[in-house]
Scaffold this active site. Structure first.
Site, PDB file in Angstrom:
ATOM      1  N   HIS A  76      25.037 -78.919  32.041  1.00 18.99           N
ATOM      2  CA  HIS A  76      25.667 -78.587  30.762  1.00 18.99           C
ATOM      3  C   HIS A  76      25.172 -79.533  29.663  1.00 18.99           C
ATOM      4  CE1 HIS A  76      28.654 -77.213  27.912  1.00 18.99           C
ATOM      5  NE2 HIS A  76      29.137 -78.437  27.803  1.00 18.99           N
ATOM      6  N   GLN A  78      22.336 -81.191  29.527  1.00 15.49           N
ATOM      7  CA  GLN A  78      20.939 -80.905  29.223  1.00 15.49           C
ATOM      8  C   GLN A  78      20.815 -79.627  28.390  1.00 15.49           C
ATOM      9  OE1 GLN A  78      18.431 -83.143  29.893  1.00 15.49           O
ATOM     10  NE2 GLN A  78      20.252 -84.322  30.419  1.00 15.49           N
ATOM     11  N   HIS A  80      23.119 -78.433  26.384  1.00 12.19           N
ATOM     12  CA  HIS A  80      23.649 -78.771  25.061  1.00 12.19           C
ATOM     13  C   HIS A  80      22.584 -79.489  24.230  1.00 12.19           C
ATOM     14  CE1 HIS A  80      27.673 -78.073  23.639  1.00 12.19           C
ATOM     15  NE2 HIS A  80      27.772 -79.267  23.104  1.00 12.19           N
TER      16      HIS A  80
END
Length: 101
Positions: A76, A78, A80
């Site tokens: 998540h 990475q 984002h």
């Protein structure tokens, strides 16, 4: 919460702040306020660098033998970060297009 989890949350937070600042910059540019847009883009870049620095820290630690757990939270973070960088890059181009009008 582990140190690694704290670092992951730092990535998520800084990436989100970067994306938010970039979209604020776009709103300013659409209103013709390019000074404010430039300031927000500077903020977006600084936040992006902060997120990237934490990511680099984790990568360096892994290279040195401190294995980073691949968790849904890390994925998540990475995702984002990648999306915030892409949004920032595209918004930079959009602002330049608005500036040329």
């Amino acid at each position: 919460m582990t140190n690694q989890e704290m670092d992951i949350f730092k990535i998520i937070s800084a990436a989100g702040d970067s994306r938010g600042a970039a979209f604020e910059a776009l709103r300013f540019a659409r209103q013709g306020d390019f000074t404010a847009a430039d300031n927000k883009m500077k903020e977006a870049k600084e936040k992006s660098i902060a997120a990237h620095d934490v990511q680099t820290k984790l990568i360096t630690a892994e290279i040195n033998g401190d294995k980073t757990e691949t968790s849904l939270l890390m994925v998540h973070a990475q995702d984002h970060l990648m999306n915030s960088i892409l949004a920032r890059d595209l918004i930079e181009e959009m602002i330049e297009m608005l500036r040329e009008k």
